[in-house]
Design a protein around this motif. Structure first.
Motif, PDB file in Angstrom:
ATOM      1  N   CYS A 211       0.817  -1.206   0.000  1.00  0.00           N
ATOM      2  CA  CYS A 211       0.000   0.000   0.000  1.00  0.00           C
ATOM      3  C   CYS A 211       0.857   1.266   0.000  1.00  0.00           C
ATOM      4  O   CYS A 211       1.410   1.657   1.032  1.00  0.00           O
ATOM      5  CB  CYS A 211      -0.931   0.016   1.207  1.00  0.00           C
ATOM      6  SG  CYS A 211      -1.941   1.500   1.177  1.00  0.00           S
ATOM      7  N   CYS A 228      -2.451   7.267   6.536  1.00  0.00           N
ATOM      8  CA  CYS A 228      -2.906   7.113   5.151  1.00  0.00           C
ATOM      9  C   CYS A 228      -4.176   7.934   4.910  1.00  0.00           C
ATOM     10  O   CYS A 228      -4.762   8.480   5.837  1.00  0.00           O
ATOM     11  CB  CYS A 228      -3.181   5.644   4.830  1.00  0.00           C
ATOM     12  SG  CYS A 228      -4.740   5.060   5.520  1.00  0.00           S
ATOM     13  N   PRO A 274      -1.182  -5.114   3.716  1.00  0.00           N
ATOM     14  CA  PRO A 274      -1.833  -5.437   4.986  1.00  0.00           C
ATOM     15  C   PRO A 274      -2.336  -6.875   5.074  1.00  0.00           C
ATOM     16  O   PRO A 274      -2.424  -7.445   6.153  1.00  0.00           O
ATOM     17  CB  PRO A 274      -2.997  -4.453   5.051  1.00  0.00           C
ATOM     18  CG  PRO A 274      -3.238  -4.044   3.644  1.00  0.00           C
ATOM     19  CD  PRO A 274      -1.913  -4.098   2.962  1.00  0.00           C
ATOM     20  N   HIS A 293      -8.382  -5.222   1.044  1.00  0.00           N
ATOM     21  CA  HIS A 293      -7.150  -4.543   1.429  1.00  0.00           C
ATOM     22  C   HIS A 293      -7.316  -3.670   2.679  1.00  0.00           C
ATOM     23  O   HIS A 293      -6.722  -3.932   3.723  1.00  0.00           O
ATOM     24  CB  HIS A 293      -6.828  -3.696   0.217  1.00  0.00           C
ATOM     25  CG  HIS A 293      -5.452  -3.214   0.101  1.00  0.00           C
ATOM     26  ND1 HIS A 293      -4.360  -4.029   0.157  1.00  0.00           N
ATOM     27  CD2 HIS A 293      -4.984  -1.954  -0.100  1.00  0.00           C
ATOM     28  CE1 HIS A 293      -3.283  -3.297  -0.009  1.00  0.00           C
ATOM     29  NE2 HIS A 293      -3.637  -2.037  -0.160  1.00  0.00           N
ATOM     30  N   CYS A 294      -8.147  -2.645   2.607  1.00  0.00           N
ATOM     31  CA  CYS A 294      -8.257  -1.677   3.704  1.00  0.00           C
ATOM     32  C   CYS A 294      -9.030  -2.247   4.893  1.00  0.00           C
ATOM     33  O   CYS A 294      -8.737  -1.901   6.035  1.00  0.00           O
ATOM     34  CB  CYS A 294      -8.914  -0.392   3.215  1.00  0.00           C
ATOM     35  SG  CYS A 294      -7.879   0.496   2.048  1.00  0.00           S
ATOM     36  N   CYS A 297      -6.591  -4.187   6.775  1.00  0.00           N
ATOM     37  CA  CYS A 297      -5.608  -3.288   7.387  1.00  0.00           C
ATOM     38  C   CYS A 297      -6.165  -2.650   8.657  1.00  0.00           C
ATOM     39  O   CYS A 297      -5.512  -2.640   9.705  1.00  0.00           O
ATOM     40  CB  CYS A 297      -5.206  -2.221   6.382  1.00  0.00           C
ATOM     41  SG  CYS A 297      -3.936  -1.128   6.993  1.00  0.00           S
TER      42      CYS A 297
END
Ligand code: SF4
Ligand code: SF4
Length: 356
Positions: A211, A228, A274, A293-294, A297
Motif C-alpha cells: 500500500c 494514510c 496489509p 485490502h483496507c 488493514c
C-alpha cells in the motif's frame, strides 16, 4: 512543479504530506469522497500553521498537498502555509473544486494563492461540471498558467472505460496543447459516493498488494495526523493504533515523520501489504477469506503482531532497507506506472505535461 513529479513522489515514505485545510465546501457533489458540506469541520488555523512551521531544512516533506473540502475557502491560510513550507524547502500543491470560477475575473485572495503555490490543480468531472461549467474551469486554468504556476486537472470517470474521460482529455488537449496534464481516477464507494457506487468485489484484487497510500501522512479535519488517506481512517474515531501518527496540536513534523518511517507495521503495509500481516495472526480456517485490502488493514491488532518474527525484523535495519528499496523501485518505474496501478490505467500517460 509538474504533476508527474508530484505523483512520482507518492510512494516515497515521508516525501509528502496531505493536509485537509477544511472539510467545508459550498458545492455538494454527489461523488464527494470527503462528504463535504458548507459546515464541515476544519483544523485550527494556529495549530496548522504551527505544525507547518515545525518543518526545518533537512526535516521537512518535499511536497505538501493542500486539499479539502475546499481549501480555497481559507485562501489566507493556504498562502501562509505555502510560505512557511517554502521557508523549509517544501513545495506546495493545492487541489480546488473552483467554486469561485463561475465569476469572471480573479479575486485578489485567489490570485495570491496561485502565486504562492508551486502547483494548482482543479477538479473537473461530470459531477463538478453540474456546479462549475467546464468553460469556467478552463478560464481559471488559463489564468493560472499565465501567472507562471504549473497546473493540472484531477478528473474522475465512472470506470476506466468511461468515454467522459476520453472526451475531456481531447478537449483539454485542444485548449491547452499539452500544458495541463490530467490525473484520471475512477469512482470509489467512499464518502457520499458510498451511497450509490458499488465496491469492487474483494476477490478480484490480488491477495498481496503493498500500500503506497501509507507513505504520506495525512492531516484530518480534526487535526489528527494519520498514516494514510483511506476515508474511513480519516473520518472514524478512534483511529486504529497502527494508523495514528499524532496530532498537529502536540507533534511537530520531525516526530510525525519518525513515527511514519520507523513503524514496523507501516513498513510491512508499504512493502508486503496489509493482507500479509492479517494472515500472520488469522485463524487457519479464515486465512483465505477475501476481506479486502483496507478492511484487513484497519482490523490489524498491533498487540497481537508485536511478537511476530516478521514484525520484529521489520523494526530493524532490514525493515528500513526493504522500505527504501520498495520506494526506490516505484520511483524508478515512474508516475505513469504508479497511476496504472492506482488510478485509471488507460489514462495514466496523461500525467505528463509538455515542456513549457
Ligand atoms: S468540490 Fe470537492 S470537496 Fe467540494 S463537494 Fe465537490 S468533491 Fe466534495
Ligand atoms: S491498506 Fe491500510 S494504510 Fe493502506 S490505504 Fe488502506 S487502510 Fe490505509
Amino acid at each position: 512543479m509538474e504533476l508527474d513529479e508530484l505523483v512520482s513522489l507518492r510512494p516515497v515514505p515521508g516525501a509528502g504530506l496531505l493536509v485537509t485545510v477544511t472539510n467545508r465546501c459550498p458545492l455538494g457533489c454527489a461523488h464527494c469522497s470527503a462528504s463535504s458540506t458548507p459546515t464541515g469541520q476544519e483544523p485550527d488555523a494556529a495549530a496548522l500553521t504551527g505544525f507547518v512551521g515545525s518543518f526545518q531544512a533537512g526535516h521537512a516533506p518535499r511536497v505538501m498537498m493542500l486539499t479539502g473540502g475546499e481549501p480555497l475557502l481559507r485562501p489566507g491560510l493556504v498562502v501562509e502555509l505555502a510560505r512557511r513550507a517554502q521557508a523549509a524547502g517544501t513545495r506546495t500543491a493545492v487541489l480546488t473544486g473552483a467554486f469561485f470560477a463561475v465569476r469572471e475575473g480573479l479575486a485578489d485572495p485567489i490570485r495570491d494563492v496561485i502565486d504562492a503555490v508551486d502547483h494548482f490543480s482543479v477538479s473537473i468531472d461530470a459531477f463538478h461540471e453540474r456546479e462549475v461549467p467546464r468553460a469556467s474551469a478552463f478560464r481559471l486554468l488559463h489564468r493560472v498558467l499565465e501567472r507562471g504556476t504549473a497546473a493540472s486537472i484531477h478528473a474522475i470517470g465512472a470506470t476506466s472505460e468511461d468515454g467522459y474521460l476520453d472526451e475531456l482529455a481531447h478537449d483539454v488537449h485542444r485548449a491547452f496543447d499539452g500544458a495541463v496534464p490530467i490525473l484520471a481516477s475512477t469512482l470509489r464507494p467512499v464518502g457520499r459516493a458510498a451511497l450509490w457506487v458499488s465496491a469492487e468485489p474483494a476477490t478480484t484484487r490480488p491477495r498481496t498488494l503493498p500500500c503506497a497510500m501509507a507513505a504520506w501522512p495525512v492531516v484530518a479535519p480534526d487535526g489528527t495526523v494519520l498514516a494514510c488517506c483511506n476515508q474511513i481512517v480519516v473520518d472514524r474515531r478512534p483511529v486504529p493504533a497502527h494508523l495514528r501518527l499524532g496530532h498537529i496540536a502536540q507533534d511537530g513534523w520531525e516526530r510525525i515523520e519518525a513515527a511514519a518511517l520507523a513503524s514496523p507495521m507501516l513498513r510491512l503495509i508499504r512493502t508486503t501489504g496489509p493482507e500479509y500481516l492479517a494472515r500472520l495472526t488469522a485463524p487457519r480456517e479464515s486465512a483465505d477469506l477475501p476481506l479486502g485490502h483496507c478492511v484487513s488493514c484497519r482490523a490489524l491488532d498491533p498487540a497481537k503482531l508485536a511478537g511476530h518474527d516478521a514484525v520484529r525484523l521489520a523494526a530493524g535495519p532490514a525493515g528500513r532497507l526493504l522500505d527504501l528499496e520498495s520506494a526506490r523501485r516505484q520511483v524508478e518505474a515512474g508516475a505513469e506506472d504508479f497511476l496504472r496501478r492506482h488510478a485509471s490505467g488507460r489514462h495514466a500517460a496523461l500525467v505528463h505535461a509538455r515542456a513549457r
